[in-house]
Motif scaffolding. Structure first.
Motif, short mmCIF file in Angstrom:
data_model
loop_
_atom_site.label_atom_id
_atom_site.label_comp_id
_atom_site.label_asym_id
_atom_site.label_seq_id
_atom_site.Cartn_x
_atom_site.Cartn_y
_atom_site.Cartn_z
N LYS A 190 12.32 -8.06 -1.34
CA LYS A 190 12.64 -7.36 -0.10
C LYS A 190 12.30 -5.89 -0.26
O LYS A 190 11.79 -5.48 -1.29
CB LYS A 190 14.13 -7.52 0.24
CG LYS A 190 15.06 -6.96 -0.82
CD LYS A 190 16.51 -7.13 -0.47
CE LYS A 190 17.39 -6.50 -1.56
NZ LYS A 190 18.78 -6.51 -1.17
N GLY A 191 12.57 -5.10 0.75
CA GLY A 191 12.37 -3.66 0.66
C GLY A 191 11.34 -3.16 1.65
O GLY A 191 10.69 -3.94 2.35
N PRO A 192 11.14 -1.85 1.71
CA PRO A 192 10.17 -1.28 2.63
C PRO A 192 8.74 -1.62 2.22
O PRO A 192 8.41 -1.63 1.05
CB PRO A 192 10.43 0.23 2.53
CG PRO A 192 11.14 0.43 1.24
CD PRO A 192 11.87 -0.83 0.96
N VAL A 193 7.91 -1.91 3.22
CA VAL A 193 6.52 -2.30 2.98
C VAL A 193 5.62 -1.10 3.25
O VAL A 193 5.73 -0.45 4.29
CB VAL A 193 6.12 -3.48 3.89
CG1 VAL A 193 4.66 -3.84 3.70
CG2 VAL A 193 7.01 -4.67 3.61
N GLU A 194 4.73 -0.80 2.30
CA GLU A 194 3.75 0.28 2.40
C GLU A 194 4.39 1.64 2.65
O GLU A 194 3.82 2.49 3.32
CB GLU A 194 2.71 -0.03 3.47
CG GLU A 194 1.85 -1.24 3.12
CD GLU A 194 0.75 -1.49 4.12
OE1 GLU A 194 0.52 -0.65 5.01
OE2 GLU A 194 0.11 -2.54 4.02
N ILE A 195 5.60 1.83 2.12
CA ILE A 195 6.28 3.12 2.21
C ILE A 195 6.64 3.54 0.78
O ILE A 195 7.39 2.84 0.11
CB ILE A 195 7.57 3.03 3.06
CG1 ILE A 195 7.24 2.60 4.47
CG2 ILE A 195 8.32 4.35 3.05
CD1 ILE A 195 8.45 2.31 5.32
N PRO A 196 6.09 4.66 0.28
CA PRO A 196 6.44 5.10 -1.06
C PRO A 196 7.94 5.38 -1.15
O PRO A 196 8.51 6.07 -0.31
CB PRO A 196 5.65 6.39 -1.24
CG PRO A 196 4.57 6.33 -0.21
CD PRO A 196 5.12 5.52 0.92
N THR A 197 8.59 4.81 -2.14
CA THR A 197 10.04 4.93 -2.28
C THR A 197 10.38 5.43 -3.68
O THR A 197 9.95 4.84 -4.66
CB THR A 197 10.71 3.56 -2.05
OG1 THR A 197 10.30 3.06 -0.78
CG2 THR A 197 12.22 3.67 -2.07
N LEU A 198 11.15 6.51 -3.77
CA LEU A 198 11.56 7.04 -5.06
C LEU A 198 12.72 6.22 -5.58
O LEU A 198 13.74 6.06 -4.92
CB LEU A 198 11.98 8.51 -4.92
CG LEU A 198 12.53 9.17 -6.18
CD1 LEU A 198 11.48 9.21 -7.27
CD2 LEU A 198 13.02 10.56 -5.86
N VAL A 199 12.56 5.69 -6.79
CA VAL A 199 13.60 4.91 -7.46
C VAL A 199 13.82 5.53 -8.83
O VAL A 199 12.87 5.72 -9.59
CB VAL A 199 13.19 3.43 -7.60
CG1 VAL A 199 14.25 2.64 -8.34
CG2 VAL A 199 12.92 2.82 -6.24
N PRO B 24 4.86 19.68 -2.69
CA PRO B 24 5.02 18.22 -2.72
C PRO B 24 5.76 17.78 -3.99
O PRO B 24 5.69 18.42 -5.03
CB PRO B 24 3.58 17.70 -2.73
CG PRO B 24 2.76 18.84 -3.20
CD PRO B 24 3.48 20.08 -2.79
N VAL B 25 6.47 16.67 -3.87
CA VAL B 25 7.21 16.12 -5.00
C VAL B 25 6.22 15.39 -5.90
O VAL B 25 5.39 14.62 -5.44
CB VAL B 25 8.30 15.15 -4.51
CG1 VAL B 25 9.05 14.54 -5.68
CG2 VAL B 25 9.25 15.86 -3.57
#
Length: 68
Positions: free
Chosen positions: A37-46, A24-25
């Motif tokens: 804005k952006g994805p809701v309840e989705i872990p996003t790597l920034v 896993p990362v």
């Protein structure tokens, strides 16, 4: 696992790696809060603030408070 005899005393083995799972990362820090804005309840790597602004927008105004 396939084994092939190449010459006397030399044996080649093939390892089937289709069942080896990827590790896993691991992330160092997390930011949780309101966004425009952006994805809701989705872990996003920034990886940078400009990438964050492109995905989630700039600031959020809520009543008399400004978050950002």
């Amino acid at each position: 696992m396939a084994e092939t005899l190449i010459s006397p005393g030399v044996l080649a083995r093939e390892n089937d790696q289709s069942f080896i799972q990827q590790n896993p990362v691991e992330f160092g820090a997390a930011i949780i809060g309101p966004a425009v804005k952006g994805p809701v309840e989705i872990p996003t790597l920034v990886t940078s603030f400009s990438e964050y602004q492109a995905i989630f927008g700039t600031t959020v105004e809520s009543a008399s408070r400004e978050y950002g």
